[in-house]
Scaffold this active site. Structure first.
Site, PDB file in Angstrom:
ATOM      1  N   THR A 178       0.973  -1.172  -0.097  1.00 23.57           N
ATOM      2  CA  THR A 178       0.023   0.088   0.222  1.00 23.57           C
ATOM      3  C   THR A 178       0.665   1.106  -0.349  1.00 23.57           C
ATOM      4  O   THR A 178       1.934   1.354   0.795  1.00 23.57           O
ATOM      5  CB  THR A 178      -0.696  -0.391   1.451  1.00 23.57           C
ATOM      6  N   ARG A 206     -13.710  -7.497  -1.868  1.00 27.56           N
ATOM      7  CA  ARG A 206     -13.307  -7.827  -0.683  1.00 27.56           C
ATOM      8  C   ARG A 206     -12.870  -6.189  -0.664  1.00 27.56           C
ATOM      9  O   ARG A 206     -11.402  -5.913  -0.699  1.00 27.56           O
ATOM     10  CB  ARG A 206     -11.501  -8.691  -0.462  1.00 27.56           C
ATOM     11  N   GLY A 208      -9.804  -4.511   2.009  1.00 24.47           N
ATOM     12  CA  GLY A 208      -8.568  -3.923   3.634  1.00 24.47           C
ATOM     13  C   GLY A 208      -8.919  -2.861   4.790  1.00 24.47           C
ATOM     14  O   GLY A 208     -10.104  -2.538   4.541  1.00 24.47           O
ATOM     15  N   ASP A 209      -7.874  -2.583   5.151  1.00 27.31           N
ATOM     16  CA  ASP A 209      -8.440  -1.613   6.292  1.00 27.31           C
ATOM     17  C   ASP A 209      -7.658  -0.702   5.426  1.00 27.31           C
ATOM     18  O   ASP A 209      -8.174   0.917   6.365  1.00 27.31           O
ATOM     19  CB  ASP A 209      -7.144  -1.782   6.733  1.00 27.31           C
ATOM     20  N   THR A 229       1.217  -0.495   6.913  1.00 30.23           N
ATOM     21  CA  THR A 229       0.646  -1.517   4.960  1.00 30.23           C
ATOM     22  C   THR A 229       0.896  -2.313   5.905  1.00 30.23           C
ATOM     23  O   THR A 229       1.335  -2.882   7.268  1.00 30.23           O
ATOM     24  CB  THR A 229       1.928  -1.375   4.345  1.00 30.23           C
ATOM     25  N   GLY A 232      -3.765  -6.261   5.694  1.00 36.93           N
ATOM     26  CA  GLY A 232      -5.502  -5.400   6.705  1.00 36.93           C
ATOM     27  C   GLY A 232      -5.659  -5.384   7.374  1.00 36.93           C
ATOM     28  O   GLY A 232      -6.999  -4.669   8.131  1.00 36.93           O
TER      29      GLY A 232
END
Ligand code: ASP
Length: 318
Positions: A178, A206, A208-209, A229, A232
């Protein structure tokens, strides 16, 4: 110390700063120039992130990012203004490379924080971004080879059962990366920007964070900012970025806050997989540090007065 209910103390306003994950290097000069000219942290972090999204050689962000199990590139991004604590995020954005700019449009044009999928693409069109295929031949080839190696099949459509494939193809060690950018401007405003194509070969849709405010990034001009990074799902489960900024608000140093957050992630049940996590942090006084539970990781930073940005080792927290 600034307290929870107060505004930044103008008599102690710090000089500007820009801090990022190592892959932010291609965008640092643009962000630095904005801060040097007295521009805003928000503009600086967006500009730096845009150049990473443009970089076809970075297969973790924007154009040229790795696709999901079906071969579709889906982008996640978020941006946060630490002074107003307004924020915007997009998830599963397809067909537009500048995910960070769409996230900023969510913050500035909509009464919402998080917009995903077709809605995010619609907003990208409304602000005049150009639709394109984000899957480059290089990323497609690497994706296909990786999928074959992991699953022993010729592709997702041969197997049919994507949920089965997701568990085989998207093991935590393959979480690709990321871009994180944190900025502090000369007026004392802090901003965060994070953008990613997410986990290579992820299940379609999906998130992620990165688009989850407080998990993948958080900014509060009174105290500081943090961005993640790595895996996530773990940052979502632990609320990692918000945890770090809250710890600083309670009086912790960046070292104490980052260490506590990585130890917390490490305490999650991960089914035996390494709890891969790295964070960059920036405090309201301009200090910065980055952390990782992997060895050999670095981050980039620029401090007002430096001719150019530099890089440094992250604190290793195991
Ligand atoms: N955190 C990103 C995600 O889970 C991927 C990464 O940073 O490696 O989507």
């Amino acid at each position: 110390m600034t307290s929870w209910g107060s505004s930044p103390d103008e008599s102690t306003m710090p000089a500007a700063r820009l801090v990022g994950s190592a892959n932010a290097a291609v965008g640092m000069a643009a962000g630095v120039e904005i801060l040097r000219q007295g521009g805003s942290a928000l503009d600086a972090v967006e500009a730096a992130t845009r150049l990473v999204e443009d970089n076809p050689d970075d297969h973790t962000v924007g154009y040229g990012g790795y696709p999901n199990l079906l071969g579709e590139v889906e982008l996640d991004a978020s941006i946060m203004d630490g002074t107003s604590r307004r924020c915007g995020a997009v998830g599963s954005l397809r067909g537009y490379r500048a995910a960070i700019t769409v996230a900023r449009a969510v913050m500035e044009r909509l009464p919402h924080v998080l917009v995903v999928g077709d809605g995010a693409a619609r907003l990208a069109t409304e602000i005049g971004l150009v639709e394109e295929d984000l899957l480059t031949p290089a990323a497609a080839e690497l994706w296909q080879k990786g999928l074959n190696a992991k699953t022993g099949t010729g592709g997702a459509d041969e197997a049919g059962m994507l949920s089965w494939m997701a568990n085989i193809a998207t093991d935590p060690e393959r979480a690709p990366g990321t871009v994180n950018v944190l900025g502090l401007d000369r007026a004392g405003n802090i901003a965060s920007a994070v953008s990613t194509s997410g986990w290579a070969w992820k299940y379609p849709g999906r998130l992620g964070d990165t688009p989850v405010i407080g998990a993948g990034a958080y900014a509060d001009s009174r105290f500081g900012a943090a961005a993640c990074t790595g895996w996530g799902e773990l940052a979502i489960r632990a609320g990692t970025a918000r945890m770090i900024v809250a710890a600083v608000a309670m009086g912790a140093t960046l070292l104490e806050a980052g260490r506590a957050a990585l130890l917390d992630v490490g305490s999650l049940d991960t089914g035996g997989h390494p709890p891969t996590m790295s964070v960059v942090t920036l405090a309201a006084d301009g200090t910065h540090l980055a952390f990782s539970n992997e060895t050999g990781k670095r981050y980039v930073f620029w401090e007002d007065g430096m001719a150019s940005f530099d890089d440094a080792a992250r604190e290793h927290i195991a």
